[in-house]
Enzyme design. Structure first.
Site, PDB file in Angstrom:
ATOM      1  NE  ARG A   1      36.458  37.324  67.637  1.00  0.00           N
ATOM      2  CZ  ARG A   1      36.401  37.643  66.119  1.00  0.00           C
ATOM      3  NH1 ARG A   1      35.223  37.572  65.773  1.00  0.00           N
ATOM      4  NH2 ARG A   1      37.401  37.981  65.990  1.00  0.00           N
TER       5      ARG A   1
ATOM      6  CD  GLU B   1      46.440  63.860  58.035  1.00  0.00           C
ATOM      7  OE1 GLU B   1      47.262  63.313  57.056  1.00  0.00           O
ATOM      8  OE2 GLU B   1      45.976  65.194  57.896  1.00  0.00           O
TER       9      GLU B   1
ATOM     10  CE  LYS C   1      46.530  53.626  52.459  1.00  0.00           C
ATOM     11  NZ  LYS C   1      47.869  52.849  52.828  1.00  0.00           N
TER      12      LYS C   1
END
Length: 429
Positions: free
Chosen positions: A46, A127, A203
């Site tokens: 948007r 990273e 993770k």
């Protein structure tokens, strides 16, 4: 000199910080890379929601942006699986290197993305996908490439660490600490991904894949969140010199047929003497154990726009340098392809609280139940008397399946009114 042109996908908290830092540090980035860096376009859903961004840069056609002939590099900070995966694959097919902060995508489809980047002869750096500004993934992939990593244990979610830290500091319950975290902006309006461990599991999958050269997906990670952790659990941890943390634990474990990889995310009691125990607030820290290097610890800001943008820019400099020299950086390797050890076979320790009848023979009956399932008791103590009698038991290490079966059996015992708490324990002898 001809500038390197960057397509930026997403302009939220992280994307806007990346845009600002590229502008503010333009001279330094040019000096470090050897050529100027210029934002060629920004894909957003948007455009009207970004009045402070130069409007000529905004587009809703992300695919056209990443395949533009003049674009050299792509920075992806939109998150999620799709359309991010399709856009990254399109970038690779068109010879663009990619910097991503997308932990969910890397944990879901990392091997295919790496293969596509290698085939195209370009880079995929990420990273910022784990632990924000902390330099962690590149040390695992490059600095420790000559070593054998045995264990990676970390606090990789700032929201849950803030909640557990406040519970320990103030005696608050989970709901109260979560409300405080939400008010301060540490927790999202829907905190499910954080408090139920999904964020940390993604993770952990990325960390294990890099550390052990083995493809690990988020679905391979055993996961428990912190919503069941009570103020009593935190107080009991303090009684035995521990604190409660949500840990991502990645281990390379030996067995009779060769090594395997065990990856899990769950709350655990850890000794206050352990370096991770002192990590408070919304900070992250990861503890690495390597055969030659020994023990290493990485600590710092694990989230937020600017810390994450710092990691993105570090990767951007690296892939831009490679672009200038016509090279590509080292790719992640999955050559080991180790088996994933199920949680049921993973040795753990339990801290168990039982609401029991205060009468002779109860302790012997409880101890017999542990013995029947091959679980040895390390310590046991009784708190209270009569209707308030509670047994607190810490086990020795045993396969998780044996410990789970023990808890199930205890719940069926007439003398046990309730199993009030079960938490794993890490780092106790």
């Amino acid at each position: 000199m001809k500038p390197l042109k960057v397509a930026l996908l997403g302009c939220g908290t992280v994307g806007s910080a990346v845009l600002r830092l590229v502008s503010e540090q333009a001279e330094d980035l040019a000096a470090r890379i050897g050529r100027p860096v210029e934002i060629a376009g920004i894909a957003v859903r948007r455009p009207a929601h970004h009045p402070d961004v130069p409007q000529h840069l905004l587009t809703t056609d992300a695919e056209s942006l990443v395949t533009r002939e003049d674009v050299d590099l792509v920075v992806e900070v939109i998150g999620g699986i799709e359309p991010a995966r399709t856009l990254l694959l399109a970038a690779f097919e068109n010879g663009k290197s990619v910097v991503s902060a997308n932990k969910a995508l890397l944990a879901d489809d990392g091997p295919n993305l790496h293969a596509a980047a290698v085939k195209a002869g370009v880079d995929l750096y990420y990273e910022a996908a784990v632990a924000g500004a902390i330099p962690l993934l590149r040390p695992l992939r490059e600095s420790l490439a000559g070593d054998q990593l045995r264990r990676v244990v970390g606090i990789v979610n700032g929201t849950t660490n803030y909640i557990l830290s406040r519970m320990a500091e103030t005696g608050a319950g989970f709901a109260e600490a979560l409300a405080e975290a939400t008010e301060l902006g540490y927790a999202e309006a829907d905190p499910t991904a954080d408090v139920d461990g999904f964020d940390a599991a993604a993770k952990a999958a990325i960390l294990a894949s890099l550390a052990f050269h083995t493809p690990v997906a988020a679905a391979d990670v055993y996961r428990e969140g912190i919503s069941a952790v009570s103020a009593t659990d935190v107080a009991r941890a303090a009684e035995i010199g521990c604190t409660v943390k949500l840990l991502a634990i990645c281990e390379r474990v030996a067995n009779g047929e060769g090594d395997s990889v065990a990856v899990r995310v769950h709350p655990a009691m850890i000794p206050t003497s352990h370096p991770l125990a002192s990590v408070g607030g919304a900070f992250n820290a990861v503890f690495v154990e390597a055969e030659a290097a020994g023990q290493l610890m990485f600590y710092g800001q694990g989230a937020g726009g600017e810390p994450t943008a710092s990691a993105v820019l570090g990767d951007l400099v690296a892939v831009a340098r490679n672009r200038v020299t016509g090279a590509s950086g080292p790719a992640a390797t999955g050559y080991a392809n180790l088996a994933i050890r199920p949680m049921a076979e993973t040795p753990t320790q339990y801290h168990v609280s039982l609401d029991v009848a205060d009468k002779p023979g109860v302790l012997a009956t409880v101890a017999h139940t542990f013995a029947e399932h091959g679980v040895s008791i390390s310590t046991v103590r009784q708190n209270g008397h009569g209707d308030a009698a509670t047994l607190v038991i810490v086990t020795h290490s045993a396969p998780d399946a044996a410990l789970s079966a023990t808890i199930a059996a205890l719940r069926d015992m007439p003398a046990v009114r309730a199993v009030t708490s079960v938490l794993r324990v890490e780092g106790l002898s």
